[in-house]
Design a protein around this motif. Structure first.
Motif, PDB file in Angstrom:
ATOM      1  N   UNK A 111       0.842  -1.197   0.000  1.00 19.11           N
ATOM      2  CA  UNK A 111       0.000   0.000   0.000  1.00 19.11           C
ATOM      3  C   UNK A 111       0.884   1.257   0.000  1.00 19.11           C
ATOM      4  N   UNK A 112       1.842   1.294   0.907  1.00 20.77           N
ATOM      5  CA  UNK A 112       2.742   2.448   0.982  1.00 20.77           C
ATOM      6  C   UNK A 112       3.582   2.586  -0.280  1.00 20.77           C
ATOM      7  N   UNK A 113       4.015   1.461  -0.815  1.00 20.12           N
ATOM      8  CA  UNK A 113       4.839   1.475  -2.031  1.00 20.12           C
ATOM      9  C   UNK A 113       4.088   2.086  -3.211  1.00 20.12           C
ATOM     10  N   UNK A 126      11.043  13.745  -1.890  1.00 19.73           N
ATOM     11  CA  UNK A 126      11.400  13.688  -0.474  1.00 19.73           C
ATOM     12  C   UNK A 126      11.649  15.096   0.077  1.00 19.73           C
ATOM     13  N   UNK A 127      11.287  15.272   1.328  1.00 25.00           N
ATOM     14  CA  UNK A 127      11.443  16.515   2.108  1.00 25.00           C
ATOM     15  C   UNK A 127      10.340  17.533   1.838  1.00 25.00           C
ATOM     16  N   UNK A 151       6.777   7.067   3.170  1.00 23.67           N
ATOM     17  CA  UNK A 151       7.698   6.150   2.496  1.00 23.67           C
ATOM     18  C   UNK A 151       8.504   6.883   1.425  1.00 23.67           C
ATOM     19  N   UNK A 152       7.873   7.853   0.767  1.00 24.10           N
ATOM     20  CA  UNK A 152       8.583   8.654  -0.219  1.00 24.10           C
ATOM     21  C   UNK A 152       9.602   9.580   0.434  1.00 24.10           C
ATOM     22  N   UNK A 153       9.418   9.847   1.723  1.00 25.06           N
ATOM     23  CA  UNK A 153      10.330  10.746   2.429  1.00 25.06           C
ATOM     24  C   UNK A 153       9.773  12.140   2.628  1.00 25.06           C
TER      25      UNK A 153
END
Length: 444
Positions: A111-113, A126-127, A151-153
């Motif tokens: 799911x997170x992926x 990310x960030x 998960x992506x950051x």
């Protein structure tokens, strides 16, 4: 290139098919052995697990429809014991007993992926700070986007749906980079920014990830103009996983949403006969989950009307689905003509005197079905006409727009409809949830 998992997202199609076939065979055997519903389904239709060797054999299996999930409430379709279930969600929009879906820890990783892939495709990095305006709780949207963003950051602001004043305050104070919500709520936010006279430069949003309801290119244009960002579609449904089953790439907007085929195998079938349709044909979308552990489903009938194509795929090898035209169960049949509300919305996009906030009211007089289109007039033009001390809704420009809408609906859709012009803000707005565009008074 906005890719989160380049190896999978660009996997050659022959290798992707081999992976799908292997996982499908495993799932069929598992479901036959562990879920009485599927064992009975196979046995009663003279199917054995060995008959399903590749995804091209799926046509042999009857569809799994939503009533199967209701009939097996709450855990009858699970393949694992309750102590292996890490999370439970229930789908929205149902009456009586909800549709229950379960996830193992492995399912939650998937799911997170897929959500991380979807956010990356939408332009997120990310960030960045994601303002998550999907509802948290039993609905899969809020938590699904939350963990995928992490998960992506990304940094996540879990504000949930509604609370427009607070949404705008934190959006400015925290300088949110991206927002996820329904497209109708994104329009509400854009309208509120304009209404309050908020300096657009104080809004730092770059991306909007919008889903949970059908929307058109006209809605995208209004959201992008009102919020000064890039808006991309994300698609999903609780029964299959939640948001992140497919997503647009922000650099390929308007060409469809990539389906993450290593986890979800799609088909398009005829809504009346159930027969598989070729690529490019419009029909009902079905999904077979290839990797889900807690509650895998075979050929789940989504009711969503769309088409599939590899021709518009660019960065990735995975197939694309066209924008959802509507739902088979929400499709109106008016005097023998199939009607989706998005068809009316698509016509409104080309009439500048009218806004994209509208409702269809369906009624029946005797044996005759009638549709009334309630369409709001454009706010800026309305205000300008008021200054001229004219009666706005009777103004010549609005009356010509009314006649044009009536004519285009008749020409493009094939139906005559009553058109009622409405004052700005007289039709309900989204408060963060899904917006009901159809009021069907025939249902009592």
């Amino acid at each position: 290139m906005s890719l989160f998992n380049k190896e999978i997202e660009t996997m050659p199609l022959d290798k992707l098919r081999s992976l799908q076939n292997k996982n499908l065979k495993d799932k069929v055997e598992q479901l036959y052995a562990k879920v009485p519903f599927y064992k009975q389904l196979f046995d009663s239709n003279g199917i054995a697990p060995k008959d399903i060797q590749t995804v091209h054999d799926l046509y042999k299996i009857p569809f799994t429809k939503k009533n199967a999930l209701r009939d097996n409430y709450p855990f009858g379709l699970f393949t694992v014991p309750k102590n292996e279930v890490a999370r439970l969600h229930c789908s929205s929009g149902t009456t009586g007993k909800p549709i229950v879906v379960g996830y193992t820890w492995h399912d939650l990783e998937i799911f997170s992926e897929v959500v991380a892939r979807s956010l990356a495709a939408a332009g997120c990095k990310p960030s960045m700070l994601l303002q998550n305006a999907y509802g948290y709780g039993l609905f899969t949207g809020g938590l699904g986007l939350h963990y995928g963003a992490e998960k992506l950051g990304m940094t996540v602001l879990p504000i949930s749906g509604g609370g427009t004043e607070k949404q705008l305050m934190l959006m400015r104070d925290f300088e949110s980079d991206a927002i996820c919500c329904t497209p109708s709520y994104a329009l509400t936010l854009a309208e509120e920014i304009r209404k309050q006279g908020i300096d657009p430069s104080s809004i730092k949003l770059k991306y909007a990830i919008l889903g949970a309801e059908p929307w058109t290119e006209g809605i995208r244009t209004d959201v992008e103009k009102g919020l000064r960002l890039s808006a991309s579609n994300i698609y999903g449904l609780s029964e299959i996983m939640g948001p992140g089953v497919s997503s647009e790439d922000f650099e390929e907007k308007g060409t469809g949403s990539y389906i993450w085929e290593d986890h979800f195998y799609p088909e398009i079938v005829d809504k009346d006969t159930g027969e598989p349709l070729p690529y490019g044909s419009q029909g009902v979308l079905t999904f077979t989950t290839l990797t889900k552990e807690a509650m895998p489903l075979l050929r789940f009938w989504t009711n969503d009307i769309t088409s599939l194509s590899y021709e518009k795929s660019n960065k990735r090898t995975h197939i694309k689905m066209a924008p959802i035209a509507g739902r088979a169960d929400d499709m109106l049949i008016i005097r023998g003509v199939n009607l989706f509300h998005t068809q009316v919305e698509a016509i409104l996009e080309f009439i500048p005197e009218l806004s994209l906030n509208y409702q269809l009211i369906v009624s029946r007089t005797g044996t005759m079905d009638e549709v009334e289109v309630c369409a709001e007039v454009d706010r800026n033009l309305h205000e300008a006409i008021q200054k001229e001390q004219d009666v706005p809704l009777q103004n010549d420009r609005f009356q010509k727009a009314l006649q044009l809408l009536k004519k285009k609906i008749k020409d493009d859709i094939g139906l005559s409809m009553k058109i009622t012009l409405m004052m700005p803000e007289s039709i309900p707005r989204s408060d963060g949830g899904k917006l009901n565009r159809i009021i069907d008074k025939r249902k009592g």
